[in-house]
Design a protein around this motif. Structure first.
Motif, PDB file in Angstrom:
ATOM      1  N   HIS A  15      40.255  90.222  44.005  1.00  0.00           N
ATOM      2  CA  HIS A  15      41.652  89.827  43.819  1.00  0.00           C
ATOM      3  C   HIS A  15      42.627  90.603  44.711  1.00  0.00           C
ATOM      4  O   HIS A  15      43.822  90.320  44.704  1.00  0.00           O
ATOM      5  CB  HIS A  15      42.056  90.028  42.358  1.00  0.00           C
ATOM      6  CG  HIS A  15      41.099  89.397  41.392  1.00  0.00           C
ATOM      7  ND1 HIS A  15      40.828  88.053  41.375  1.00  0.00           N
ATOM      8  CD2 HIS A  15      40.325  89.955  40.408  1.00  0.00           C
ATOM      9  CE1 HIS A  15      39.945  87.789  40.423  1.00  0.00           C
ATOM     10  NE2 HIS A  15      39.618  88.914  39.841  1.00  0.00           N
ATOM     11  N   LEU A  33      42.452  78.993  44.206  1.00  0.00           N
ATOM     12  CA  LEU A  33      43.396  79.570  43.247  1.00  0.00           C
ATOM     13  C   LEU A  33      44.016  78.489  42.366  1.00  0.00           C
ATOM     14  O   LEU A  33      44.137  78.662  41.146  1.00  0.00           O
ATOM     15  CB  LEU A  33      44.491  80.337  43.990  1.00  0.00           C
ATOM     16  CG  LEU A  33      44.223  81.795  44.341  1.00  0.00           C
ATOM     17  CD1 LEU A  33      45.355  82.335  45.223  1.00  0.00           C
ATOM     18  CD2 LEU A  33      44.109  82.640  43.086  1.00  0.00           C
ATOM     19  N   ARG A  62      48.045  87.663  43.523  1.00  0.00           N
ATOM     20  CA  ARG A  62      46.919  88.549  43.208  1.00  0.00           C
ATOM     21  C   ARG A  62      46.757  88.705  41.696  1.00  0.00           C
ATOM     22  O   ARG A  62      45.645  88.643  41.161  1.00  0.00           O
ATOM     23  CB  ARG A  62      47.136  89.914  43.870  1.00  0.00           C
ATOM     24  CG  ARG A  62      47.144  89.874  45.391  1.00  0.00           C
ATOM     25  CD  ARG A  62      47.465  91.244  45.973  1.00  0.00           C
ATOM     26  NE  ARG A  62      47.146  91.327  47.389  1.00  0.00           N
ATOM     27  CZ  ARG A  62      47.967  90.992  48.375  1.00  0.00           C
ATOM     28  NH1 ARG A  62      49.188  90.537  48.092  1.00  0.00           N
ATOM     29  NH2 ARG A  62      47.599  91.082  49.630  1.00  0.00           N
ATOM     30  N   SER A  65      45.425  85.549  40.312  1.00  0.00           N
ATOM     31  CA  SER A  65      44.001  85.446  40.625  1.00  0.00           C
ATOM     32  C   SER A  65      43.173  86.186  39.589  1.00  0.00           C
ATOM     33  O   SER A  65      42.170  85.666  39.078  1.00  0.00           O
ATOM     34  CB  SER A  65      43.727  86.001  42.023  1.00  0.00           C
ATOM     35  OG  SER A  65      42.345  85.995  42.319  1.00  0.00           O
ATOM     36  N   SER A  66      43.589  87.405  39.245  1.00  0.00           N
ATOM     37  CA  SER A  66      42.829  88.178  38.252  1.00  0.00           C
ATOM     38  C   SER A  66      42.839  87.496  36.888  1.00  0.00           C
ATOM     39  O   SER A  66      41.817  87.440  36.196  1.00  0.00           O
ATOM     40  CB  SER A  66      43.379  89.608  38.151  1.00  0.00           C
ATOM     41  OG  SER A  66      44.654  89.651  37.538  1.00  0.00           O
ATOM     42  N   PHE A 132      46.647  94.024  37.849  1.00  0.00           N
ATOM     43  CA  PHE A 132      45.405  93.254  37.808  1.00  0.00           C
ATOM     44  C   PHE A 132      44.769  93.398  36.429  1.00  0.00           C
ATOM     45  O   PHE A 132      44.705  94.507  35.878  1.00  0.00           O
ATOM     46  CB  PHE A 132      44.436  93.757  38.875  1.00  0.00           C
ATOM     47  CG  PHE A 132      44.951  93.600  40.286  1.00  0.00           C
ATOM     48  CD1 PHE A 132      44.498  92.572  41.096  1.00  0.00           C
ATOM     49  CD2 PHE A 132      45.882  94.493  40.801  1.00  0.00           C
ATOM     50  CE1 PHE A 132      44.966  92.427  42.400  1.00  0.00           C
ATOM     51  CE2 PHE A 132      46.348  94.369  42.103  1.00  0.00           C
ATOM     52  CZ  PHE A 132      45.901  93.325  42.894  1.00  0.00           C
TER      53      PHE A 132
END
Length: 295
Positions: A15, A33, A62, A65-66, A132
């Motif tokens: 990520h 994504l 990011r 994404s996590s 994250f």
């Protein structure tokens, strides 16, 4: 000292998108994504994950994404509150197909409050756009709220992502100190432990008890020792409000440990200066943490 503690976890690496801005992502990366985010969204969520964002076009993808790699079976929604961003944050959200709302009043308090009012889930998890989240984060945070009627709010631990890999040892030392302070504060000053990038609560209780509203609104980084630092925070206020009804719980499992940007510490002069400042600050406040009384 175990080497693993000085390294970033394996789940995090995919990520990071190292050295990439959002515009640098390939068409395939964007499609991946979009699909992952779409697959975790549900129109009738049990859990809402709410993220305030101010000028985060090159960070929030990011975080998303996590979160898209969560392994929960729960029905969830991800909601982003665009707090008057002047960059392309909204364009990123629209491109990725993320549910979002615009909050024109500047300040993280307003953003979190709007998110609380717009979210649909029974359980409300607060996240940040530069942080994250591990795959088991949602279940680790929600289960205590689900299993114990006395618990109305939960919060987890955190670690920092260094700018350079060799700095990880300094952040590890900082995190160890933070862990000790968190436990010192648990009995009398637990609301200070409740941090907006890794906390959750029962939404109905949060709303009924006053939400995130504070007297003085802080800015997003709220760097200590800056001209704009505000001592009262919307997350601490939420904790105080929740404790009118029930208890808070520290979730200490690594499954709830998030990794966040070190930019706030950098804004305060770097890890060494931040460590020294906080060491002096917490040393002075130990009596307050143990007795609950301010000196």
């Amino acid at each position: 000292m175990p080497v693993a503690l000085l390294k970033l976890p394996f789940w995090l690496k995919k990520h990071l998108f190292i050295n990439k801005l959002f515009v640098d992502l390939s068409e395939q990366q964007i499609k991946d994504l979009q699909l992952k985010i779409k697959n975790v969204q549900h129109p009738k969520p049990e859990v809402s994950i709410v993220i305030p964002a101010w000028n985060e076009e090159n960070n929030i993808f990011r975080t998303l994404s996590s979160l898209s790699f969560t392994n929960t079976q729960r029905k969830i929604e991800i909601v982003v509150i665009n707090n008057n961003s002047t960059d392309k944050t909204q364009q990123v959200l629209d491109t990725l197909g993320v549910k979002s709302y615009f909050e024109p009043k500047q300040g993280i308090t307003f953003a979190r409050q709007l998110g609380l009012e717009k979210a649909k889930g029974k359980y409300h998890l607060c996240a940040d756009s530069d942080t994250f989240y591990p795959p088991s984060w949602i279940d680790a945070m929600v289960k205590p709220l689900e299993n114990d009627d006395n618990i109305v709010g939960v919060y987890g631990r955190y670690a920092f992502i260094p700018e350079n890999s060799y700095e990880r040892i300094f952040f590890w030392m900082y995190e160890r100190m933070a862990g000790i302070i968190i436990r010192l504060r648990k009995s009398r000053r637990e609301h200070i432990n409740f941090l907006g990038f890794n906390m959750g609560f029962i939404a109905e209780i949060g709303l009924a008890n006053g939400g995130f509203k504070v007297k003085e609104v802080r800015k997003f980084d709220n760097a200590i020792d800056s001209d704009y630092f505000v001592d009262e925070s919307e997350d601490g206020r939420m904790a105080v409000n929740l404790m009118k009804t029930g208890k808070l719980k520290l979730i200490s499992t690594p499954k709830a440990r998030v990794f966040t940007s070190s930019r706030r510490l950098i804004a305060e002069g770097g890890i060494v200066k931040a460590f020294k400042f906080r060491f002096k600050l917490h040393t002075k406040r130990i009596s307050e943490y143990l007795t609950g009384k301010k000196i």
